[in-house]
Motif scaffolding. Structure first.
Motif, PDB file in Angstrom:
ATOM      1  N   ALA A  70      -0.754  -0.952 -19.100  1.00 41.63           N
ATOM      2  CA  ALA A  70      -1.599  -2.130 -18.893  1.00 41.63           C
ATOM      3  C   ALA A  70      -0.775  -3.363 -18.531  1.00 41.63           C
ATOM      4  N   VAL A  71       0.397  -3.523 -19.171  1.00 40.16           N
ATOM      5  CA  VAL A  71       1.214  -4.709 -18.876  1.00 40.16           C
ATOM      6  C   VAL A  71       2.116  -4.503 -17.662  1.00 40.16           C
ATOM      7  N   SER A  72       2.167  -3.286 -17.133  1.00 39.77           N
ATOM      8  CA  SER A  72       3.028  -3.047 -15.977  1.00 39.77           C
ATOM      9  C   SER A  72       2.576  -3.857 -14.765  1.00 39.77           C
ATOM     10  N   ALA A  73       1.263  -4.125 -14.676  1.00 33.74           N
ATOM     11  CA  ALA A  73       0.764  -4.930 -13.561  1.00 33.74           C
ATOM     12  C   ALA A  73       1.307  -6.353 -13.635  1.00 33.74           C
ATOM     13  N   LEU A  74       1.401  -6.904 -14.850  1.00 34.03           N
ATOM     14  CA  LEU A  74       1.961  -8.243 -15.018  1.00 34.03           C
ATOM     15  C   LEU A  74       3.447  -8.248 -14.678  1.00 34.03           C
ATOM     16  N   GLN A  75       4.129  -7.157 -15.031  1.00 33.19           N
ATOM     17  CA  GLN A  75       5.548  -7.054 -14.699  1.00 33.19           C
ATOM     18  C   GLN A  75       5.755  -7.073 -13.183  1.00 33.19           C
ATOM     19  N   GLU A  76       4.932  -6.326 -12.467  1.00 32.04           N
ATOM     20  CA  GLU A  76       5.051  -6.278 -11.011  1.00 32.04           C
ATOM     21  C   GLU A  76       4.721  -7.629 -10.383  1.00 32.04           C
ATOM     22  N   GLN A  77       3.707  -8.289 -10.934  1.00 26.78           N
ATOM     23  CA  GLN A  77       3.325  -9.601 -10.412  1.00 26.78           C
ATOM     24  C   GLN A  77       4.445 -10.616 -10.617  1.00 26.78           C
ATOM     25  N   ALA A  78       5.048 -10.605 -11.814  1.00 24.35           N
ATOM     26  CA  ALA A  78       6.141 -11.533 -12.106  1.00 24.35           C
ATOM     27  C   ALA A  78       7.355 -11.239 -11.226  1.00 24.35           C
ATOM     28  N   ALA A  79       7.639  -9.960 -11.006  1.00 25.97           N
ATOM     29  CA  ALA A  79       8.771  -9.591 -10.151  1.00 25.97           C
ATOM     30  C   ALA A  79       8.558 -10.084  -8.724  1.00 25.97           C
ATOM     31  N   GLN A  80       7.331  -9.976  -8.236  1.00 26.44           N
ATOM     32  CA  GLN A  80       7.036 -10.449  -6.886  1.00 26.44           C
ATOM     33  C   GLN A  80       7.204 -11.962  -6.789  1.00 26.44           C
ATOM     34  N   ASP A  81       6.817 -12.681  -7.853  1.00 22.92           N
ATOM     35  CA  ASP A  81       7.014 -14.137  -7.868  1.00 22.92           C
ATOM     36  C   ASP A  81       8.497 -14.483  -7.745  1.00 22.92           C
ATOM     37  N   ILE A  82       9.340 -13.764  -8.487  1.00 19.37           N
ATOM     38  CA  ILE A  82      10.783 -14.033  -8.445  1.00 19.37           C
ATOM     39  C   ILE A  82      11.327 -13.807  -7.043  1.00 19.37           C
ATOM     40  N   VAL A  83      10.930 -12.708  -6.422  1.00 20.02           N
ATOM     41  CA  VAL A  83      11.393 -12.414  -5.061  1.00 20.02           C
ATOM     42  C   VAL A  83      10.935 -13.496  -4.086  1.00 20.02           C
ATOM     43  N   ASN A  84       9.742 -14.041  -4.331  1.00 17.97           N
ATOM     44  CA  ASN A  84       9.203 -15.085  -3.455  1.00 17.97           C
ATOM     45  C   ASN A  84       9.777 -16.469  -3.766  1.00 17.97           C
ATOM     46  N   GLY A  85      10.672 -16.547  -4.758  1.00 21.51           N
ATOM     47  CA  GLY A  85      11.278 -17.821  -5.095  1.00 21.51           C
ATOM     48  C   GLY A  85      10.410 -18.710  -5.952  1.00 21.51           C
ATOM     49  N   VAL A  86       9.422 -18.111  -6.625  1.00 23.51           N
ATOM     50  CA  VAL A  86       8.503 -18.863  -7.476  1.00 23.51           C
ATOM     51  C   VAL A  86       8.761 -18.474  -8.924  1.00 23.51           C
ATOM     52  N   TYR A  87       8.775 -19.475  -9.823  1.00 27.08           N
ATOM     53  CA  TYR A  87       8.964 -19.137 -11.227  1.00 27.08           C
ATOM     54  C   TYR A  87       7.819 -18.233 -11.672  1.00 27.08           C
ATOM     55  N   PRO A  88       8.120 -17.082 -12.278  1.00 27.64           N
ATOM     56  CA  PRO A  88       7.074 -16.093 -12.593  1.00 27.64           C
ATOM     57  C   PRO A  88       6.064 -16.604 -13.615  1.00 27.64           C
ATOM     58  N   MET A  89       4.792 -16.564 -13.232  1.00 21.78           N
ATOM     59  CA  MET A  89       3.699 -16.965 -14.122  1.00 21.78           C
ATOM     60  C   MET A  89       2.580 -15.928 -14.014  1.00 21.78           C
ATOM     61  N   PRO A  90       2.800 -14.710 -14.533  1.00 20.34           N
ATOM     62  CA  PRO A  90       1.790 -13.652 -14.386  1.00 20.34           C
ATOM     63  C   PRO A  90       0.530 -13.950 -15.189  1.00 20.34           C
ATOM     64  N   TRP A  91      -0.606 -13.567 -14.621  1.00 19.76           N
ATOM     65  CA  TRP A  91      -1.895 -13.717 -15.290  1.00 19.76           C
ATOM     66  C   TRP A  91      -2.496 -12.344 -15.517  1.00 19.76           C
ATOM     67  N   PHE A  92      -3.119 -12.161 -16.663  1.00 18.93           N
ATOM     68  CA  PHE A  92      -3.738 -10.889 -17.015  1.00 18.93           C
ATOM     69  C   PHE A  92      -4.932 -10.621 -16.109  1.00 18.93           C
ATOM     70  N   ASP A  93      -4.906  -9.475 -15.439  1.00 23.88           N
ATOM     71  CA  ASP A  93      -6.017  -9.030 -14.598  1.00 23.88           C
ATOM     72  C   ASP A  93      -6.662  -7.844 -15.312  1.00 23.88           C
ATOM     73  N   GLU A  94      -7.800  -8.082 -15.946  1.00 25.31           N
ATOM     74  CA  GLU A  94      -8.406  -7.054 -16.791  1.00 25.31           C
ATOM     75  C   GLU A  94      -8.769  -5.802 -16.002  1.00 25.31           C
ATOM     76  N   GLU A  95      -9.269  -5.972 -14.792  1.00 24.20           N
ATOM     77  CA  GLU A  95      -9.690  -4.812 -14.002  1.00 24.20           C
ATOM     78  C   GLU A  95      -8.513  -3.889 -13.702  1.00 24.20           C
ATOM     79  N   VAL A  96      -7.403  -4.470 -13.260  1.00 26.62           N
ATOM     80  CA  VAL A  96      -6.217  -3.669 -12.941  1.00 26.62           C
ATOM     81  C   VAL A  96      -5.632  -3.052 -14.209  1.00 26.62           C
ATOM     82  N   ALA A  97      -5.525  -3.858 -15.271  1.00 29.21           N
ATOM     83  CA  ALA A  97      -4.940  -3.372 -16.521  1.00 29.21           C
ATOM     84  C   ALA A  97      -5.773  -2.239 -17.116  1.00 29.21           C
TER      85      ALA A  97
END
Length: 364
Positions: A70-97
């Motif tokens: 369930a939290v792996s989606a937040l991990q992927e979202q945060a990782a993508q933010d880092i690659v994009n040069g944005v400080y990671p701020m993942p939000w819980f997506d209930e449907e995906v989780a």
């Protein structure tokens, strides 16, 4: 007188004991039979206890796997933010989780029954996820071609009902953003350098099981502005006094903040009644730049000087508080502020945002 002689009698023959008529033999047979039954019952008991323990273990494994998925989606979202040069701020997506948790629960012989998110940053990110599962055994028909094994009892979602429930279990997982990320000449730097690939970024983000949920339930209804000016309607049901202060601040200082959050479901807090707004002076969890720090102090100084006519109840910023409802003196922020306890979190310590309360009654 002569002695009379008694005629001699033949000695009695010893009696023969019939085989199988010995009472001791009967008792031994009954004892042996009883011990056999007791041993059989004990064996069955151990088998049942072992099977139950094994089922509980499998159900807990399913819960652990579902929570981590369930939290792996937040991990992927945060990782993508880092690659994009944005400080990671993942939000819980209930449907995906929920979809991922269901998949991993069923793969481990269980069914997902509940999922919820929480955090320690006032319900804004949902980086802690708790799942509940129930273990299930699904009896299946064997296939003539042998494609389905005789011990395949894992529920795969095609069953109408699950007849056999073998226990419940829960698990909590967290995704933690790396603290070694910061800005260097405008670029996001993590672990001493720029991160440009997704795999390297994911390795920086810790995902593991924990024992306790976050202090705040994740609330997807919390509103944040997308720019430097946000009207009252975008901050939830603000109290009229708080709305007036917010509009006055924007008129005086324009876009002094990155984004803002207002009314939310937080009983016991001024946010709950719409009497508080958080003005983000840095990305969530980060430290404001020198320029933003100076801006924050300038804004707070103005708020304190005009607090009585505005109806301001208090300000919290940078692990310090000024509370007008407690009688704190009016003056420069750096002189009249009081220190607060260290909560070991930049958001909980109000390092990344200004908390401003305005309305009626004491500051909460």
């Amino acid at each position: 007188m002569g002695l009379r002689r008694t005629p001699s009698r033949p000695a009695p023959r010893p009696r023969r004991r019939l085989m199988g008529r010995d009472d001791h033999g009967q008792a031994n047979i009954l004892l042996l039979f009883g011990l056999t039954l007791a041993l059989l019952a004990l064996t069955l008991l151990f088998v049942r206890v072992g099977a139950a323990n094994d089922s509980r273990s499998r159900t807990q494994t399913a819960a652990d796997a579902a929570a981590l998925a369930a939290v792996s989606a937040l991990q992927e979202q945060a990782a993508q933010d880092i690659v994009n040069g944005v400080y990671p701020m993942p939000w819980f997506d209930e449907e995906v989780a929920e979809k991922r948790a269901e998949e991993y629960a069923r793969a481990n012989g269980a069914v997902l029954t509940d999922i919820r998110a929480s955090d320690n940053v006032m319900g804004r990110s949902g980086n802690i996820v708790r799942v509940e599962v129930r273990g299930a055994v699904c009896q299946k028909e064997l296939e003539e071609d042998g494609s389905r094994h005789w011990n395949d009892v894992v529920c795969d979602g095609t069953e109408d009902e699950v007849d056999t429930v073998v226990g419940n279990a829960s698990a909590i997982a967290i995704v933690q953003i790396p603290h070694q990320c910061g800005r260097d000449a405008g670029d996001l730097v993590c672990a001493g350098g720029l991160i440009t690939d997704l795999d390297s970024a994911k390795r920086l983000i810790d995902v593991h099981l924990i024992d306790q949920e976050g202090r705040y339930r994740f609330d997807p209804s919390i509103s944040f502005g997308g720019g430097a000016t946000v009207d009252c309607s975008s901050l939830g049901a603000l109290h009229p006094i708080m709305c007036a202060v917010h509009e006055r601040l924007q008129a005086e200082f324009g876009g002094f903040y990155l984004n803002a959050g207002g009314q939310r479901n937080e009983p016991g807090s001024d946010h709950h009644t719409g009497e508080a707004v958080d003005y983000m002076m840095a990305d969530l969890g980060e430290v404001p730049s020198d320029a933003m720090q100076q801006t924050a102090v300038q804004v707070i100084d103005w708020v304190i000087q005009n607090s009585r006519q505005l109806g301001v109840k208090g300000v919290i910023y940078d692990q310090h508080i000024w509370n007008a409802t407690r009688g704190d003196a009016v003056g420069p922020w750096m002189s009249v502020r009081r220190p607060m306890e260290d909560r070991h979190n930049n958001t909980q310590n109000h390092v990344d945002h200004i908390h401003l309360a305005a309305g009626v009654g004491p500051m909460r």
